[in-house]
Design an enzyme around this catalytic site. Sequence first.
Site, mmCIF file in Angstrom:
data_model
loop_
_atom_site.group_PDB
_atom_site.id
_atom_site.type_symbol
_atom_site.label_atom_id
_atom_site.label_comp_id
_atom_site.label_asym_id
_atom_site.label_seq_id
_atom_site.Cartn_x
_atom_site.Cartn_y
_atom_site.Cartn_z
ATOM 1 N N ASN A 1 1.200 -4.684 -5.762
ATOM 2 C CA ASN A 1 1.259 -5.995 -5.112
ATOM 3 C C ASN A 1 2.507 -6.748 -5.552
ATOM 4 O O ASN A 1 2.720 -6.968 -6.750
ATOM 5 C CB ASN A 1 0.009 -6.791 -5.459
ATOM 6 C CG ASN A 1 -1.247 -6.139 -4.907
ATOM 7 O OD1 ASN A 1 -1.619 -6.367 -3.774
ATOM 8 N ND2 ASN A 1 -1.892 -5.299 -5.710
ATOM 9 N N ASP B 1 -2.790 -2.346 -8.923
ATOM 10 C CA ASP B 1 -4.224 -2.136 -8.792
ATOM 11 C C ASP B 1 -4.539 -0.714 -9.208
ATOM 12 O O ASP B 1 -3.932 0.245 -8.696
ATOM 13 C CB ASP B 1 -4.681 -2.381 -7.352
ATOM 14 C CG ASP B 1 -4.696 -3.859 -6.990
ATOM 15 O OD1 ASP B 1 -4.550 -4.695 -7.907
ATOM 16 O OD2 ASP B 1 -4.852 -4.175 -5.794
ATOM 17 N N GLU C 1 -2.547 0.357 -5.426
ATOM 18 C CA GLU C 1 -1.666 -0.585 -4.740
ATOM 19 C C GLU C 1 -0.637 -1.131 -5.726
ATOM 20 O O GLU C 1 -0.873 -1.167 -6.931
ATOM 21 C CB GLU C 1 -2.452 -1.768 -4.132
ATOM 22 C CG GLU C 1 -3.308 -1.405 -2.945
ATOM 23 C CD GLU C 1 -3.886 -2.628 -2.238
ATOM 24 O OE1 GLU C 1 -3.300 -3.729 -2.382
ATOM 25 O OE2 GLU C 1 -4.896 -2.478 -1.537
ATOM 26 N N ARG D 1 -12.089 -6.205 -11.374
ATOM 27 C CA ARG D 1 -12.812 -6.857 -10.287
ATOM 28 C C ARG D 1 -13.929 -5.919 -9.859
ATOM 29 O O ARG D 1 -13.686 -4.901 -9.216
ATOM 30 C CB ARG D 1 -11.836 -7.195 -9.161
ATOM 31 C CG ARG D 1 -10.763 -8.191 -9.622
ATOM 32 C CD ARG D 1 -9.549 -8.202 -8.762
ATOM 33 N NE ARG D 1 -8.867 -6.919 -8.768
ATOM 34 C CZ ARG D 1 -7.839 -6.616 -7.971
ATOM 35 N NH1 ARG D 1 -7.378 -7.504 -7.116
ATOM 36 N NH2 ARG D 1 -7.275 -5.433 -8.042
ATOM 37 N N LYS E 1 0.821 -1.211 0.000
ATOM 38 C CA LYS E 1 0.000 0.000 0.000
ATOM 39 C C LYS E 1 0.859 1.268 0.000
ATOM 40 O O LYS E 1 0.649 2.180 -0.794
ATOM 41 C CB LYS E 1 -0.954 -0.025 1.182
ATOM 42 C CG LYS E 1 -1.984 -1.156 1.042
ATOM 43 C CD LYS E 1 -3.131 -1.020 1.964
ATOM 44 C CE LYS E 1 -4.241 -2.029 1.662
ATOM 45 N NZ LYS E 1 -3.806 -3.430 1.591
ATOM 46 N N LYS F 1 -8.530 2.183 5.120
ATOM 47 C CA LYS F 1 -8.098 0.783 5.096
ATOM 48 C C LYS F 1 -6.807 0.612 5.900
ATOM 49 O O LYS F 1 -5.974 1.528 5.977
ATOM 50 C CB LYS F 1 -7.894 0.292 3.664
ATOM 51 C CG LYS F 1 -6.983 1.152 2.789
ATOM 52 C CD LYS F 1 -7.037 0.678 1.345
ATOM 53 C CE LYS F 1 -6.243 1.583 0.411
ATOM 54 N NZ LYS F 1 -6.321 1.139 -0.998
ATOM 55 N N ARG G 1 -16.214 -2.975 -2.474
ATOM 56 C CA ARG G 1 -14.957 -3.671 -2.713
ATOM 57 C C ARG G 1 -15.086 -4.582 -3.932
ATOM 58 O O ARG G 1 -16.011 -5.384 -4.025
ATOM 59 C CB ARG G 1 -14.554 -4.499 -1.489
ATOM 60 C CG ARG G 1 -14.342 -3.678 -0.237
ATOM 61 C CD ARG G 1 -14.163 -4.564 0.976
ATOM 62 N NE ARG G 1 -15.357 -5.379 1.236
ATOM 63 C CZ ARG G 1 -15.422 -6.330 2.158
ATOM 64 N NH1 ARG G 1 -14.363 -6.582 2.923
ATOM 65 N NH2 ARG G 1 -16.524 -7.027 2.330
ATOM 66 N N ARG H 1 -6.745 -5.175 -12.029
ATOM 67 C CA ARG H 1 -5.458 -5.809 -11.738
ATOM 68 C C ARG H 1 -4.662 -5.890 -13.040
ATOM 69 O O ARG H 1 -5.081 -6.533 -14.000
ATOM 70 C CB ARG H 1 -5.668 -7.186 -11.153
ATOM 71 C CG ARG H 1 -4.410 -8.079 -11.086
ATOM 72 C CD ARG H 1 -3.248 -7.470 -10.302
ATOM 73 N NE ARG H 1 -3.578 -7.099 -8.959
ATOM 74 C CZ ARG H 1 -3.555 -7.926 -7.929
ATOM 75 N NH1 ARG H 1 -3.230 -9.195 -8.103
ATOM 76 N NH2 ARG H 1 -3.856 -7.498 -6.721
#
Length: 313
Positions: A282, A272, A280, A224, A124, A159, A232, A209
């Site tokens: 990842n 993301d 983000e 997503r 993050k 978050k 979410r 993604r």
Amino acid sequence: MDLLFIADPLESFKIKKDSTLAMMRVAQEASHRLWFCQSRNILWKDNLVMADCQSLMIKPSSTSWFELGEIESKALNTFSAVQMRTDPPFDIEYLNATWLLSAAKKQGARVLNDPTAVRDHSEKLSITEFPELIPPTLVTRELSAVEEFHQVHSDIVIKPLDGMGGMGVFRVGPDGLNLASIVETLGENGARTLMIQRFLPEIADGDKRVLLIGGEVVPFALARIPQGKEIRGNLAAGGKGVAMPLSDVEKQIAEKLAPILNQRGLFLVGLDLIGGYLTEINVTSPTCFVEITDQSGFDVPQFWLKALERTLS
């Protein structure tokens, strides 16, 4: 090649869509030899970083889909590559594993992703290196700072820094309902740092993604998409995964970051993106290989394997 996969227990794999399994299958089909262990099986012994590991054979059956050999103690620097594919949380034991893997790298092991780079890239917080690409963002422990941010942006998302799969993500709208309670609970009364961002209504079109592999960009993203009243899009939170070509903005962001991150030893990265904003980066165990491949026809596991073979040649 001999490829060691450090991963979660094989019994826990969701075999219809597990990205690590997709990597294993395509590597085996190319006649590479597979080995498996868990992070708990990495140890320092006789002045070497070793793995108490087992040879692995992937079988076509959907029930008994793997076969493991006898446990062998092998030095990590004897493998062609070591794939670290353990899911978060990024806790002290995950850190311990990366320190052992860093020691193995000094002994000549090829570890992907590079363990030092993984430690340096909070999934993050690492977005703050690229402020021109991110939405308005606040990182703090202080309730007063969150309240001030809410007054400016009105609709926000809160978050924890160590969450995954959408865990612990809250939206607070213009009425500010339960803002203090959410911050106090998630932040454990100031003991934990939180990330707060302006809510992006483009989440309705999906949390995208985007995969970077070996410094190259996979040309399809998995959007997503949140379902019902959920904010979410994470698949673990019930989001619907829809593969689609990258937009021009998404492609520009991905092509900017791919060579930078790859140069640091981050061979496989999952960006993301929401509404053209980076949310983000990842680096622990990015997924979505199977969903993108099945829906788009672009063979992500094969793309990964070719990039791996080039990197190791």
